[in-house]
Design an enzyme around this catalytic site. Structure first.
Site, short mmCIF file in Angstrom:
data_model
loop_
_atom_site.label_atom_id
_atom_site.label_comp_id
_atom_site.label_asym_id
_atom_site.label_seq_id
_atom_site.Cartn_x
_atom_site.Cartn_y
_atom_site.Cartn_z
N GLY A 8 0.84 -1.27 -0.07
CA GLY A 8 0.08 0.11 0.00
C GLY A 8 0.96 1.15 -0.07
N PRO A 9 1.44 1.47 -1.15
CG PRO A 9 2.63 1.62 -3.16
CD PRO A 9 1.61 0.84 -2.32
N GLY A 13 2.22 5.14 3.39
CA GLY A 13 3.09 3.96 2.90
C GLY A 13 4.20 4.36 2.02
CG ASN A 103 -6.11 7.28 9.48
OD1 ASN A 103 -5.46 7.94 10.03
ND2 ASN A 103 -6.43 7.49 8.27
CE LYS A 180 -3.57 10.92 12.87
NZ LYS A 180 -2.98 9.86 12.08
#
Length: 295
Positions: A8-9, A13, A103, A180
Protein backbone atom coordinates in the site's frame (compact mmCIF):
# COMPACT_ATOMS: atom_id res chain seq x y z
CA UNK A 1 19.98 -8.42 6.16
CA UNK A 2 16.44 -7.70 7.35
CA UNK A 3 13.83 -8.35 4.67
CA UNK A 4 10.63 -6.39 4.59
CA UNK A 5 7.70 -5.71 2.29
CA UNK A 6 5.37 -2.73 2.28
CA UNK A 7 1.80 -3.17 1.03
CA UNK A 8 0.00 0.00 0.00
CA UNK A 9 2.32 2.80 -1.15
CA UNK A 10 -0.24 5.57 -0.74
CA UNK A 11 0.55 8.87 0.97
CA UNK A 12 1.68 7.34 4.28
CA UNK A 13 2.97 4.04 2.91
CA UNK A 14 4.93 5.68 0.12
CA UNK A 15 6.48 8.17 2.52
CA UNK A 16 7.60 5.39 4.86
CA UNK A 17 8.88 3.27 1.96
CA UNK A 18 11.03 6.17 0.77
CA UNK A 19 12.62 6.59 4.19
CA UNK A 20 13.17 2.85 4.67
CA UNK A 21 14.83 2.68 1.25
CA UNK A 22 17.48 5.16 2.42
CA UNK A 23 18.99 2.46 4.61
CA UNK A 24 21.46 0.11 2.98
CA UNK A 25 20.95 -2.74 5.42
CA UNK A 26 17.27 -3.39 4.64
CA UNK A 27 16.02 -5.48 1.72
CA UNK A 28 12.80 -3.65 0.83
CA UNK A 29 10.06 -4.78 -1.54
CA UNK A 30 7.16 -2.47 -2.32
CA UNK A 31 3.95 -4.29 -3.31
CA UNK A 32 2.01 -2.31 -5.91
CA UNK A 33 -0.92 -2.68 -8.29
CA UNK A 34 0.62 -0.45 -10.96
CA UNK A 35 4.40 -0.03 -11.18
CA UNK A 36 6.17 3.32 -11.31
CA UNK A 37 9.81 4.23 -11.89
CA UNK A 38 10.84 5.50 -8.46
CA UNK A 39 9.73 7.05 -5.19
CA UNK A 40 10.00 10.83 -4.95
CA UNK A 41 9.34 12.45 -1.57
CA UNK A 42 9.15 16.19 -0.98
CA UNK A 43 10.14 16.90 2.63
CA UNK A 44 10.59 20.06 4.72
CA UNK A 45 14.32 19.82 3.93
CA UNK A 46 14.17 19.00 0.24
CA UNK A 47 13.57 16.09 -2.10
CA UNK A 48 14.37 12.48 -1.19
CA UNK A 49 14.26 9.74 -3.83
CA UNK A 50 14.53 5.96 -3.86
CA UNK A 51 14.33 3.06 -6.30
CA UNK A 52 13.28 0.04 -4.23
CA UNK A 53 12.21 -3.27 -5.71
CA UNK A 54 8.62 -3.09 -6.97
CA UNK A 55 6.50 -6.23 -7.29
CA UNK A 56 3.03 -6.32 -8.84
CA UNK A 57 1.76 -9.74 -7.70
CA UNK A 58 2.27 -12.31 -4.94
CA UNK A 59 3.13 -14.87 -7.63
CA UNK A 60 6.21 -12.84 -8.59
CA UNK A 61 7.34 -12.91 -4.96
CA UNK A 62 7.19 -16.70 -4.98
CA UNK A 63 8.92 -17.00 -8.35
CA UNK A 64 11.81 -14.82 -7.19
CA UNK A 65 12.11 -16.39 -3.75
CA UNK A 66 11.31 -13.10 -2.03
CA UNK A 67 8.95 -14.54 0.57
CA UNK A 68 8.40 -15.00 3.41
CA UNK A 69 9.98 -11.86 4.88
CA UNK A 70 11.00 -10.67 8.34
CA UNK A 71 8.56 -7.75 8.31
CA UNK A 72 5.38 -6.80 6.45
CA UNK A 73 4.18 -3.21 6.72
CA UNK A 74 0.49 -2.97 5.80
CA UNK A 75 -0.39 0.61 4.84
CA UNK A 76 -3.60 0.00 2.91
CA UNK A 77 -6.75 1.93 3.75
CA UNK A 78 -8.89 0.40 6.48
CA UNK A 79 -11.65 -0.48 3.98
CA UNK A 80 -9.18 -2.27 1.69
CA UNK A 81 -8.05 -5.25 3.77
CA UNK A 82 -9.06 -7.58 0.93
CA UNK A 83 -6.22 -6.12 -1.14
CA UNK A 84 -3.67 -7.02 1.50
CA UNK A 85 -4.92 -10.59 2.04
CA UNK A 86 -3.22 -12.36 -0.93
CA UNK A 87 0.03 -10.52 -0.27
CA UNK A 88 -0.04 -11.55 3.40
CA UNK A 89 -0.70 -15.17 2.50
CA UNK A 90 2.57 -15.22 0.55
CA UNK A 91 4.72 -12.88 2.64
CA UNK A 92 3.95 -14.07 6.17
CA UNK A 93 5.88 -16.96 7.65
CA UNK A 94 5.84 -18.31 11.23
CA UNK A 95 8.21 -15.58 12.46
CA UNK A 96 7.08 -12.69 10.28
CA UNK A 97 6.11 -9.54 12.14
CA UNK A 98 3.28 -7.49 10.64
CA UNK A 99 2.97 -3.76 11.27
CA UNK A 100 -0.56 -2.44 10.69
CA UNK A 101 -0.32 1.25 9.79
CA UNK A 102 -3.74 2.85 9.59
CA UNK A 103 -6.24 5.32 10.95
CA UNK A 104 -8.59 4.35 13.74
CA UNK A 105 -8.31 2.11 16.78
CA UNK A 106 -9.04 -1.33 15.31
CA UNK A 107 -5.62 -2.44 14.10
CA UNK A 108 -5.63 -5.87 15.74
CA UNK A 109 -9.23 -6.66 14.93
CA UNK A 110 -8.58 -6.31 11.20
CA UNK A 111 -6.00 -9.09 11.09
CA UNK A 112 -7.07 -11.34 13.95
CA UNK A 113 -6.74 -14.97 12.93
CA UNK A 114 -4.46 -14.17 10.01
CA UNK A 115 -1.42 -13.00 11.98
CA UNK A 116 -0.27 -14.30 15.37
CA UNK A 117 -1.14 -11.65 17.95
CA UNK A 118 2.41 -11.54 19.33
CA UNK A 119 3.72 -10.78 15.84
CA UNK A 120 1.23 -8.00 15.07
CA UNK A 121 2.31 -4.40 15.72
CA UNK A 122 -0.39 -1.69 15.61
CA UNK A 123 1.04 1.61 14.39
CA UNK A 124 -0.22 5.16 14.85
CA UNK A 125 1.19 7.77 12.48
CA UNK A 126 0.89 11.53 12.93
CA UNK A 127 2.35 13.49 10.07
CA UNK A 128 0.66 15.17 7.10
CA UNK A 129 1.39 13.37 3.84
CA UNK A 130 -0.11 13.69 0.38
CA UNK A 131 0.21 11.69 -2.83
CA UNK A 132 0.06 14.03 -5.84
CA UNK A 133 0.63 11.10 -8.21
CA UNK A 134 1.91 7.50 -8.46
CA UNK A 135 5.26 7.28 -6.67
CA UNK A 136 5.21 10.98 -5.74
CA UNK A 137 4.63 12.07 -2.15
CA UNK A 138 4.69 15.22 -0.03
CA UNK A 139 5.49 15.19 3.69
CA UNK A 140 4.66 18.58 5.20
CA UNK A 141 6.33 17.90 8.56
CA UNK A 142 8.23 14.95 9.98
CA UNK A 143 5.85 14.27 12.87
CA UNK A 144 5.83 11.06 14.84
CA UNK A 145 4.99 7.36 14.91
CA UNK A 146 4.08 5.33 17.99
CA UNK A 147 3.82 1.59 18.62
CA UNK A 148 3.15 -0.42 21.79
CA UNK A 149 6.13 -1.15 24.00
CA UNK A 150 7.63 -4.63 23.90
CA UNK A 151 10.03 -6.64 21.78
CA UNK A 152 8.05 -6.34 18.54
CA UNK A 153 7.54 -2.61 19.02
CA UNK A 154 11.22 -2.03 19.71
CA UNK A 155 12.13 -4.02 16.61
CA UNK A 156 9.79 -1.82 14.56
CA UNK A 157 11.40 1.34 15.94
CA UNK A 158 14.83 -0.02 14.96
CA UNK A 159 13.73 -0.20 11.31
CA UNK A 160 13.59 3.60 11.22
CA UNK A 161 16.98 4.33 12.74
CA UNK A 162 18.33 7.52 11.19
CA UNK A 163 14.91 8.62 9.91
CA UNK A 164 13.87 12.21 10.80
CA UNK A 165 10.43 10.99 11.90
CA UNK A 166 10.17 10.57 15.69
CA UNK A 167 9.51 6.80 15.97
CA UNK A 168 9.13 5.37 19.48
CA UNK A 169 7.26 2.91 21.68
CA UNK A 170 4.62 3.94 24.21
CA UNK A 171 3.32 2.29 27.36
CA UNK A 172 -0.19 3.68 26.72
CA UNK A 173 -1.02 2.90 23.11
CA UNK A 174 -4.77 3.08 23.77
CA UNK A 175 -4.54 6.75 24.74
CA UNK A 176 -2.26 7.58 21.81
CA UNK A 177 -4.64 5.90 19.37
CA UNK A 178 -7.73 7.70 20.67
CA UNK A 179 -5.95 11.08 20.69
CA UNK A 180 -5.08 10.58 17.05
CA UNK A 181 -8.65 9.45 16.35
CA UNK A 182 -9.86 12.76 17.78
CA UNK A 183 -7.83 14.56 15.12
CA UNK A 184 -9.12 12.22 12.42
CA UNK A 185 -12.72 12.67 13.56
CA UNK A 186 -12.52 16.43 13.10
CA UNK A 187 -11.24 15.89 9.57
CA UNK A 188 -14.70 14.75 8.49
CA UNK A 189 -15.62 18.44 8.35
CA UNK A 190 -13.10 18.87 5.54
CA UNK A 191 -14.64 16.02 3.60
CA UNK A 192 -18.16 17.34 4.25
CA UNK A 193 -17.36 20.89 3.09
CA UNK A 194 -14.85 19.83 0.41
CA UNK A 195 -12.46 22.40 1.85
CA UNK A 196 -8.87 21.94 3.15
CA UNK A 197 -7.55 22.77 6.63
CA UNK A 198 -8.27 26.49 6.35
CA UNK A 199 -11.97 25.77 6.90
CA UNK A 200 -11.16 25.57 10.62
CA UNK A 201 -10.97 29.39 10.64
CA UNK A 202 -14.73 29.43 10.09
CA UNK A 203 -16.34 29.60 13.57
CA UNK A 204 -19.21 27.31 12.63
CA UNK A 205 -16.97 24.66 11.11
CA UNK A 206 -14.66 24.85 14.12
CA UNK A 207 -17.62 24.33 16.47
CA UNK A 208 -18.63 21.19 14.58
CA UNK A 209 -15.05 19.90 14.75
CA UNK A 210 -15.01 20.40 18.51
CA UNK A 211 -18.33 18.56 18.88
CA UNK A 212 -17.05 15.59 16.88
CA UNK A 213 -13.92 15.53 19.05
CA UNK A 214 -15.89 15.81 22.31
CA UNK A 215 -17.88 12.70 21.41
CA UNK A 216 -14.65 10.89 20.52
CA UNK A 217 -13.16 11.84 23.89
CA UNK A 218 -16.20 10.54 25.78
CA UNK A 219 -16.07 7.19 24.01
CA UNK A 220 -12.28 6.97 24.22
CA UNK A 221 -12.38 7.43 27.97
CA UNK A 222 -14.91 4.61 28.22
CA UNK A 223 -12.43 2.49 26.24
CA UNK A 224 -9.70 3.20 28.80
CA UNK A 225 -7.93 6.12 27.16
CA UNK A 226 -6.60 9.07 29.14
CA UNK A 227 -7.76 12.17 27.28
CA UNK A 228 -7.74 15.83 28.32
CA UNK A 229 -10.77 18.11 28.18
CA UNK A 230 -9.13 20.58 25.79
CA UNK A 231 -8.36 18.20 22.92
CA UNK A 232 -11.02 19.84 20.76
CA UNK A 233 -9.34 23.22 21.18
CA UNK A 234 -5.97 21.66 20.44
CA UNK A 235 -7.24 20.04 17.25
CA UNK A 236 -8.81 23.24 15.92
CA UNK A 237 -5.77 25.34 16.80
CA UNK A 238 -3.57 22.76 15.07
CA UNK A 239 -5.65 23.10 11.93
CA UNK A 240 -5.49 26.88 12.09
CA UNK A 241 -1.73 26.93 12.68
CA UNK A 242 -0.97 24.68 9.72
CA UNK A 243 -1.01 25.38 5.98
CA UNK A 244 -4.56 26.38 4.99
CA UNK A 245 -4.33 24.30 1.81
CA UNK A 246 -3.47 21.03 3.56
CA UNK A 247 -5.70 18.16 2.43
CA UNK A 248 -6.41 15.18 4.66
CA UNK A 249 -6.97 11.73 3.21
CA UNK A 250 -10.74 11.74 3.81
CA UNK A 251 -11.14 14.93 1.79
CA UNK A 252 -8.74 13.70 -0.89
CA UNK A 253 -10.66 10.45 -1.28
CA UNK A 254 -14.07 12.12 -1.46
CA UNK A 255 -12.85 14.73 -3.96
CA UNK A 256 -11.40 11.97 -6.15
CA UNK A 257 -14.55 9.84 -5.94
CA UNK A 258 -12.75 7.08 -4.06
CA UNK A 259 -14.10 5.14 -1.05
CA UNK A 260 -13.51 6.89 2.27
CA UNK A 261 -12.17 5.58 5.58
CA UNK A 262 -15.28 6.98 7.19
CA UNK A 263 -16.05 3.96 9.34
CA UNK A 264 -12.51 3.82 10.76
CA UNK A 265 -12.47 7.54 11.55
CA UNK A 266 -16.02 8.42 12.65
CA UNK A 267 -18.12 5.29 12.38
CA UNK A 268 -16.02 3.57 15.02
CA UNK A 269 -16.90 6.35 17.47
CA UNK A 270 -20.58 5.68 16.85
CA UNK A 271 -20.20 1.90 17.13
CA UNK A 272 -18.09 1.98 20.28
CA UNK A 273 -20.37 4.66 21.73
CA UNK A 274 -23.38 2.40 21.31
CA UNK A 275 -21.52 -0.35 23.15
CA UNK A 276 -20.97 1.95 26.13
CA UNK A 277 -24.35 3.66 25.99
CA UNK A 278 -22.78 6.98 24.96
CA UNK A 279 -24.68 9.16 22.50
CA UNK A 280 -22.66 10.35 19.48
CA UNK A 281 -25.20 12.26 17.37
CA UNK A 282 -22.71 14.55 15.61
CA UNK A 283 -20.53 11.69 14.41
CA UNK A 284 -23.59 9.65 13.45
CA UNK A 285 -24.94 12.55 11.43
CA UNK A 286 -21.73 13.27 9.57
CA UNK A 287 -21.28 9.58 8.76
CA UNK A 288 -24.82 9.42 7.39
CA UNK A 289 -24.40 12.58 5.31
CA UNK A 290 -21.04 11.62 3.85
CA UNK A 291 -22.28 8.14 3.02
CA UNK A 292 -25.30 9.68 1.31
CA UNK A 293 -23.10 12.13 -0.60
CA UNK A 294 -20.86 9.31 -1.79
CA UNK A 295 -23.75 7.03 -2.73
Amino acid sequence: MTTLALIGPGAIGGTLATWLAQRGDLDLTVCVRTPFERLVLETPDGEVTATPRLVTSPEILEERGLAPVDWVLVATKAYDDATAAPWLKTLVGPDTRVAVIRNGVEHREAFAGRVADENLVPVIVDFPAERPGPGVFRQRRYGWIRVPEGAAGEAFVALFEGCPIDVATTDDFVSVAWRKLALNAAGAVNAMTLKPSGVAHDPGAAAVMKTLVAECVAVGRAEGATLSDDIGEQVVEGYRAGPPDMVNSLLADRAAGRPMELDARNGVIVRRGEKHGIATPANAMIVALLNAAAG
